[in-house]
Design a protein around this motif. Structure first.
Motif, PDB file in Angstrom:
ATOM      1  N   GLU A  55       6.974  14.960   0.763  1.00 42.39           N
ATOM      2  CA  GLU A  55       7.754  14.463   1.889  1.00 42.39           C
ATOM      3  C   GLU A  55       6.862  14.221   3.103  1.00 42.39           C
ATOM      4  N   GLY A  56       7.040  13.057   3.719  1.00 41.61           N
ATOM      5  CA  GLY A  56       6.354  12.776   4.975  1.00 41.61           C
ATOM      6  C   GLY A  56       4.893  12.385   4.835  1.00 41.61           C
ATOM      7  N   ILE A  57       4.432  12.078   3.613  1.00 41.96           N
ATOM      8  CA  ILE A  57       3.009  11.775   3.449  1.00 41.96           C
ATOM      9  C   ILE A  57       2.735  10.315   3.847  1.00 41.96           C
ATOM     10  N   THR A  58       1.583  10.082   4.456  1.00 42.53           N
ATOM     11  CA  THR A  58       1.223   8.712   4.816  1.00 42.53           C
ATOM     12  C   THR A  58       0.454   8.063   3.673  1.00 42.53           C
ATOM     13  N   VAL A  59       0.396   6.736   3.722  1.00 42.20           N
ATOM     14  CA  VAL A  59      -0.293   5.980   2.686  1.00 42.20           C
ATOM     15  C   VAL A  59      -1.750   6.424   2.573  1.00 42.20           C
ATOM     16  N   ASN A  74      -4.291  -4.285  -1.324  1.00 44.66           N
ATOM     17  CA  ASN A  74      -3.683  -5.001  -0.207  1.00 44.66           C
ATOM     18  C   ASN A  74      -2.643  -4.171   0.550  1.00 44.66           C
ATOM     19  N   ILE A  75      -2.977  -2.934   0.847  1.00 41.91           N
ATOM     20  CA  ILE A  75      -2.043  -2.067   1.564  1.00 41.91           C
ATOM     21  C   ILE A  75      -2.660  -1.513   2.848  1.00 41.91           C
ATOM     22  N   THR A  76      -3.807  -2.062   3.235  1.00 43.54           N
ATOM     23  CA  THR A  76      -4.489  -1.542   4.420  1.00 43.54           C
ATOM     24  C   THR A  76      -3.583  -1.544   5.644  1.00 43.54           C
ATOM     25  N   GLU A  77      -2.749  -2.562   5.750  1.00 42.31           N
ATOM     26  CA  GLU A  77      -1.881  -2.640   6.934  1.00 42.31           C
ATOM     27  C   GLU A  77      -0.854  -1.504   6.986  1.00 42.31           C
ATOM     28  N   PHE A  78      -0.599  -0.868   5.808  1.00 39.60           N
ATOM     29  CA  PHE A  78       0.375   0.232   5.808  1.00 39.60           C
ATOM     30  C   PHE A  78      -0.269   1.595   5.974  1.00 39.60           C
ATOM     31  N   ALA A  79      -1.599   1.622   6.124  1.00 39.36           N
ATOM     32  CA  ALA A  79      -2.333   2.890   6.033  1.00 39.36           C
ATOM     33  C   ALA A  79      -1.654   4.082   6.715  1.00 39.36           C
ATOM     34  N   ASP A  80      -1.110   3.866   7.902  1.00 39.16           N
ATOM     35  CA  ASP A  80      -0.557   5.005   8.628  1.00 39.16           C
ATOM     36  C   ASP A  80       0.951   5.134   8.469  1.00 39.16           C
ATOM     37  N   ARG A  81       1.519   4.280   7.612  1.00 42.74           N
ATOM     38  CA  ARG A  81       2.971   4.353   7.422  1.00 42.74           C
ATOM     39  C   ARG A  81       3.323   5.482   6.478  1.00 42.74           C
ATOM     40  N   ASN A  82       4.555   5.952   6.633  1.00 44.16           N
ATOM     41  CA  ASN A  82       5.095   6.952   5.748  1.00 44.16           C
ATOM     42  C   ASN A  82       5.491   6.289   4.419  1.00 44.16           C
ATOM     43  N   ASP A  84       7.795   6.898   2.432  1.00 46.09           N
ATOM     44  CA  ASP A  84       9.241   6.733   2.293  1.00 46.09           C
ATOM     45  C   ASP A  84       9.735   5.409   2.874  1.00 46.09           C
ATOM     46  N   GLU A  85       8.935   4.822   3.765  1.00 47.07           N
ATOM     47  CA  GLU A  85       9.387   3.584   4.419  1.00 47.07           C
ATOM     48  C   GLU A  85       9.013   2.337   3.636  1.00 47.07           C
ATOM     49  N   LEU A  86       8.320   2.499   2.485  1.00 48.92           N
ATOM     50  CA  LEU A  86       7.833   1.316   1.773  1.00 48.92           C
ATOM     51  C   LEU A  86       8.794   0.895   0.672  1.00 48.92           C
ATOM     52  N   SER A  87       8.680  -0.359   0.259  1.00 49.56           N
ATOM     53  CA  SER A  87       9.481  -0.848  -0.858  1.00 49.56           C
ATOM     54  C   SER A  87       8.872  -0.345  -2.160  1.00 49.56           C
ATOM     55  N   GLY A  88       9.622  -0.460  -3.237  1.00 49.84           N
ATOM     56  CA  GLY A  88       9.144   0.012  -4.537  1.00 49.84           C
ATOM     57  C   GLY A  88       7.820  -0.615  -4.942  1.00 49.84           C
ATOM     58  N   GLY A  89       7.695  -1.915  -4.687  1.00 52.09           N
ATOM     59  CA  GLY A  89       6.471  -2.616  -5.061  1.00 52.09           C
ATOM     60  C   GLY A  89       5.280  -2.134  -4.240  1.00 52.09           C
ATOM     61  N   GLN A  90       5.513  -1.956  -2.953  1.00 49.98           N
ATOM     62  CA  GLN A  90       4.436  -1.480  -2.084  1.00 49.98           C
ATOM     63  C   GLN A  90       4.041  -0.063  -2.473  1.00 49.98           C
TER      64      GLN A  90
END
Ligand SMILES: Nc1ncnc2c1ncn2[C@@H]1O[C@H](COP(=O)(O)OP(=O)(O)OP(=O)(O)O)[C@@H](O)[C@H]1O
Ligand SMILES: [Mg+2]
Lengths: 295, 277
Positions: free
Chosen positions: B93-97, B131-139, B141-147
């Motif tokens: 829970e709460g882990i970042t990319v 191709n996920i560098t832009e999400f690096a600091d996102r949680n 849980d906020e991503l789509s299944g594909g991401q």
């Protein structure tokens, strides 16, 4: 203040100040131990509500100590510690055994239930051992609720090696526990010896909580409170959670002790009672939180 | 380019507790190629992958990497050569990319050594490839299944192994994401020579993206080879109990399976295709 550094000055104030300092150091150490113990237990079981008190582990530790006092005339901090650790180990094996029976393994809910039931049985055993022995009742009394008032330099000295070993174990198992958080299969794929790391981390948790319980009695909820505050603030990386939960645990316990003295004045409210008052509602909140998601 | 490895399973039998799932399977993983394991639900694909990644100990037979039995290789050493992404990993829970991808670096760390420049570079590179560098600091849980699936693959990539085992990396994903992930894995294989072994459910995508196919049926290896050698209507009938016609994939050289059900058949007579009970 002068009295601090001159033990021959036996004024009342100097004694009080000295006593307060010992008590604060003792509090900080117990709080740190319980905080880290909680963080380790949560990782080992991959369960967000694991905590020495909720799982009944420190009740087990106190039962052993109480039996030691009652039947074997044990009175030194050193002997307390080993008894408490033995009690903590046996209780954790028992609770996880019961909690993982049936389908789905050790879910948070089953562990809470197993822990609560075990804790209830063990506390009544503690009372059963104590009641007929009113002459040693005073020595027993603080085991029931947890109190840091009895701490002295001797108990601090006895505690230190356990605290250090426990903290070292926590720091060294941190990265492996981080991998374990992704599931056993991922962890094994990353080269983690999952069985070994669980065993070592659990041993660290039991050492810390057993030692703290031996010296201060069963103080509840510190592990739970400390780690959940920290998780909210800094996320799930154990390399940071472990030192931070030591810090938070220490602070929470010390503040609770001060609160207990303020609320209970002119006497004092044992710190175990204060932490239970604060901790129980938080436990309920966490348990209710969406779908009881596993860690 | 990644080095060549010989990775072999010799007549392995494996399963859970007393239940045997895999019966006497011998396979050699083609180095620097993409291999895909196909077979019906419950036939033992994940079990095979887990056994080869030493998560399950075979009851008999031996698995070896470059001639050395894998259980004799220290786990961390093996984990620097062989990575595994299981079918259902757990998201804390709460882990970042970036944190999750970074956990793939575990086998490269020693007791004393903390994170080095190499670790940060490996994580950055893995996120870049997926191709996920832009999400690096996102949680997460906020991503789509594909991401999210791309994050998991990046975690496995950060491990920087020569061989990568993936158990259904495209399940639950829309066709667009399935193709996207398979394209990314193919890039990885072409560019770095990473040996990839994966389980896929889509038979047509398997036929298109595999260099080599292993077909499993009830815990036994029933066929292996290039897609055109392996994918035949009789094999599909055997392992999936499905009638079909195998045609040439109109957009690639691979075979393509057109299933035949009991309805909507225009010119094929029912007698040729007995009703499946
Ligand atoms: N942990 C386990 N314990 C006991 N039996 C298991 C376990 N995991 C799988 N099995 C059984 O082993 C058999 C093969 O399972 P496996 O997961 O390898 O199949 P699979 O081919 O990967 O299926 P799927 O396509 O559904 O993922 C199944 O019958 C399954 O019920
Ligand atoms: Mg599977």
């Amino acid at each position: 203040m002068d009295g601090l550094f001159h033990p021959e000055v036996l004024t009342h104030e100097a004694n009080v100040v000295r006593q307060r300092i010992v008590r604060t150091i003792f509090c900080l150490m117990c709080g740190a131990a319980l905080g880290v113990s909680g963080a380790l237990m949560q990782s080992v079981t991959r369960n967000p509500i694991a905590d020495p008190s909720i799982l009944g582990v420190n009740t087990g530790a106190s039962l052993f100590v109480v039996c030691g006092i009652a039947f074997f005339n044990i009175s030194s901090a050193n002997e307390y510690i080993w008894l408490a650790i033995a009690g903590a180990i046996l209780t954790s094996i028992f609770v996880f055994g019961i909690g993982s029976m049936g389908s789905g393994g050790a879910t948070p809910l089953k562990l809470v239930l197993a822990g609560a039931a075990t804790s209830a049985i063990l506390s009544s055993l503690v009372v059963a051992v104590m009641i007929p022995r009113s002459n040693v009742m005073d020595q027993f009394r603080f085991w029931q609720v947890g109190s840091v008032g009895s701490g002295n330099w001797d108990s601090i000295a006895t505690f230190v090696p356990f605290l250090i070993i426990g903290l070292l174990i926590a720091v060294f198992t941190g990265p492996g526990l981080n991998a374990l958080a992704l599931g056993d299969e991922v962890a094994k794929g990353l080269g983690v010896r999952t069985g070994t790391i669980r065993l070592v981390a659990a041993l660290g948790a039991v050492l810390l909580c057993g030692a703290a319980t031996a010296l201060a009695g069963p103080i509840g909820f510190i592990g739970l409170l400390a780690t959940h505050v920290i998780r909210l603030l800094i996320g799930p990386d154990l390399r940071y959670i472990i030192p931070m939960s030591a810090l938070t645990g220490a602070i929470i316990l010390t503040v609770s002790d001060v609160l207990g003295r303020l609320l209970g004045s002119p006497g004092e409210l044992e710190v175990g009672i204060v932490t239970a008052f604060v901790g129980a509602p938080i436990l309920i909140l966490i348990t209710m939180k969406a779908k009881m998601r596993a860690l | 380019m990644k080095p060549t490895h010989t990775f072999q399973a010799e007549s392995i039998t494996a399963g859970y507790d007393k239940k045997t799932i895999l019966h006497d399977i011998s396979i050699a993983i083609p180095s620097n190629k993409i291999s895909i394991i196909i077979g019906a639900n419950g036939c033992g694909k994940s079990t095979l992958l887990k056994t080869m990644a030493r998560l399950i100990k075979p009851t008999s037979g031996q698995i070896s990497l470059d001639g050395k039995p894998i259980h004799k290789i220290p786990p961390k050493h093996l984990a620097r050569v062989l990575g595994l992404l299981p079918q259902s990993p757990i998201v804390p829970e709460g882990i970042t990319v970036a944190d999750l991808v970074g956990r793939g670096r575990f086998p490269h760390h020693t007791f004393m050594k903390g994170w080095s420049k190499k670790d940060y570079e490996a994580v950055a590179e893995a996120m870049d490839i997926m191709n996920i560098t832009e999400f690096a600091d996102r949680n997460i849980d906020e991503l789509s299944g594909g991401q999210r699936q791309r994050v998991w693959i990046a975690m496995a990539l950060a491990q920087q192994t020569d061989i990568l085992f993936l158990d259904e990396p495209t399940t639950y994903l829309d066709i667009t994401y399935q193709v996207e992930i398979l394209d990314m894995l193919t890039d990885l294989n072409r560019k770095y020579g990473t040996t990839i072994v994966m389980v896929l459910h889509d038979i047509n995508l398997s036929a298109r993206y595999a260099d080599h196919i292993f077909a499993l049926n009830k815990g036994k290896l029933v066929a292996e080879g290039t897609p055109s050698e392996v994918i035949t209507s009789s094999l599909i009938k055997d392992i999936f109990n499905l009638n079909c016609k195998v045609i040439e994939d109109p957009v690639s050289d691979s075979p393509s399976v057109v299933p035949i059900g009991r309805h909507h058949n225009k010119s094929i007579s029912i007698s040729e295709n007995p009703v499946i009970v």
